[in-house]
Design an enzyme around this catalytic site. Structure first.
Site, mmCIF file in Angstrom:
data_model
loop_
_atom_site.group_PDB
_atom_site.id
_atom_site.type_symbol
_atom_site.label_atom_id
_atom_site.label_comp_id
_atom_site.label_asym_id
_atom_site.label_seq_id
_atom_site.Cartn_x
_atom_site.Cartn_y
_atom_site.Cartn_z
ATOM 1 N N HIS A 38 0.841 -1.200 0.000
ATOM 2 C CA HIS A 38 0.000 0.000 0.000
ATOM 3 C C HIS A 38 0.885 1.263 0.000
ATOM 4 O O HIS A 38 0.610 2.221 -0.719
ATOM 5 C CB HIS A 38 -0.874 0.051 1.261
ATOM 6 N N SER A 189 -2.744 -7.893 3.018
ATOM 7 C CA SER A 189 -3.289 -7.783 4.380
ATOM 8 C C SER A 189 -3.634 -9.168 4.912
ATOM 9 O O SER A 189 -3.515 -9.436 6.101
ATOM 10 C CB SER A 189 -4.543 -6.905 4.369
HETATM 11 P P1 AMP Z 1 -6.487 -3.740 -0.498
HETATM 12 O O1 AMP Z 1 -6.327 -2.983 0.779
HETATM 13 O O2 AMP Z 1 -6.049 -5.161 -0.427
HETATM 14 O O3 AMP Z 1 -7.847 -3.542 -1.115
HETATM 15 O O4 AMP Z 1 -5.476 -3.076 -1.515
HETATM 16 C C1 AMP Z 1 -5.512 -1.700 -1.784
HETATM 17 C C2 AMP Z 1 -4.621 -1.432 -2.964
HETATM 18 O O5 AMP Z 1 -3.296 -1.845 -2.671
HETATM 19 C C3 AMP Z 1 -5.074 -2.201 -4.201
HETATM 20 O O6 AMP Z 1 -4.906 -1.367 -5.346
HETATM 21 C C4 AMP Z 1 -4.114 -3.361 -4.216
HETATM 22 O O7 AMP Z 1 -3.900 -3.902 -5.499
HETATM 23 C C5 AMP Z 1 -2.848 -2.701 -3.692
HETATM 24 N N1 AMP Z 1 -1.932 -3.710 -3.173
HETATM 25 C C6 AMP Z 1 -2.224 -4.707 -2.308
HETATM 26 N N2 AMP Z 1 -1.124 -5.479 -2.090
HETATM 27 C C7 AMP Z 1 -0.140 -4.967 -2.858
HETATM 28 C C8 AMP Z 1 1.218 -5.331 -3.101
HETATM 29 N N3 AMP Z 1 1.787 -6.371 -2.514
HETATM 30 N N4 AMP Z 1 1.948 -4.570 -3.954
HETATM 31 C C9 AMP Z 1 1.383 -3.501 -4.581
HETATM 32 N N5 AMP Z 1 0.108 -3.102 -4.403
HETATM 33 C C10 AMP Z 1 -0.657 -3.828 -3.557
#
Ligand code: AMP
Length: 283
Positions: A38, A189
């Site tokens: 993130h 997460s």
């Molecule tokens: P989430 O909180 O899982 O909904 O993720 C929020 C944003 O962070 C989304 O655009 C995800 O694709 C991005 N994201 C989650 N994990 C990663 C990661 N390991 N590397 C890059 N971006 C990520």
């Protein structure tokens, strides 16, 4: 200094002030339990825009499984601390009532079409409808110039881009590379839900993806997939939802590698109760 808001009008007041000062707004929507993946999006936004807004909202409508929603890690105090140090300017962390004021989980008139029929769309019915609706609502509130999404959720990026095109939204979508742990496990997460033993085993996903990318240069998709599934079966720790080799543009399966067709290999797998997804682009 990080400014914090839980109400839509607070975000709108902040944004109109920034827009009237001619500032370019970057937006990073998240579900919290923040990690370096993130923060890489926040950093990218900090370099590409004048003002970075992050949202933290565990959106109930994109979970097709109540247990998964209830188990989803939440740690707002730690998240706010991380954001303060990240150079993020503004964080919006609404309660569900603020996002869905009349208690109705609104959908929007958007159809992802074939992009939404494979992989996550196929295995998590309703997931992308929930994602598209909440992202559209967040875009309406924040009105960003650029929004940053992780390519870890490769299909999500494709679908958000289609949503933006279908609604003629003026926001630009930037897909950012997947940030990984030292052993290759994609940061997520949900990794916080793995026990110590599962955490060590989880890196196997990265190993198999890397091998599959290598093999696909010289072997048909069918053989590569069979080999990967056999490796997972021999490992014995995973239940595989899908292991697909598809076009990076249409997300439809492709049978053979050609340099002209960018491909992506995508996986979703359960390690115990925890569902992990990852992907790797070929080339
Ligand atoms: P989430 O909180 O899982 O909904 O993720 C929020 C944003 O962070 C989304 O655009 C995800 O694709 C991005 N994201 C989650 N994990 C990663 C990661 N390991 N590397 C890059 N971006 C990520």
């Amino acid at each position: 200094m990080l400014q914090k808001a839980t109400k839509v009008y607070e975000v709108q007041d902040f944004i109109s002030l920034q827009k009237s000062a001619g500032k370019k707004i970057g937006f990073v929507p998240t579900m919290g339990a923040l990690h370096q993946g993130h923060l890489s999006l926040i950093e990218k936004s900090n370099t590409e825009t004048d003002v970075t807004v992050c949202s933290i909202f565990v959106n109930p409508t994109q979970f097709n499984n109540a247990g998964d929603f209830n188990r989803y890690p939440r740690n707002i105090e730690e998240d706010l601390e991380m954001l303060s140090l990240s150079g993020c300017d503004f964080v919006f962390f609404p309660m569900p009532e603020e996002m869905y004021p009349d208690g109705e989980f609104k959908t929007i008139n958007f159809h992802a079409g074939s992009l939404g029929e494979v992989m996550e769309g196929k295995h998590r019915p309703g997931h992308f409808e929930g994602v598209a609706a909440v992202v559209k609502r967040l875009f309406d509130i924040v009105n960003p110039d650029i929004a940053f999404f992780g390519l870890k959720d490769f299909q999500q990026v494709a679908i958000i881009k289609k949503m933006v095109a279908d609604f003629n939204l003026s926001v630009k979508i930037i897909g950012c590379p997947t940030i990984r742990e030292m052993d290759g496990l994609a940061m997520s997460s949900r990794n916080k839900l793995l026990n110590a033993d599962q955490r060590i085993k989880a890196a196997f996903i990265y190993k198999i993806l890397k091998e599959a990318v290598f093999e696909f240069k010289t072997q048909p998709a069918k053989a590569v997939i069979q080999h990967a599934l056999a490796d997972f079966a021999a490992n014995g720790s995973f239940a595989i939802d899908y292991f697909d080799i598809c076009s990076a543009e249409t997300l439809l399966p492709i049978t053979n590698y050609t340099p002209q067709t960018p491909a992506v290999i995508c996986i979703a797998a359960y390690l115990g109760e925890v569902r992990l997804i990852d992907n790797m682009q070929v080339d």
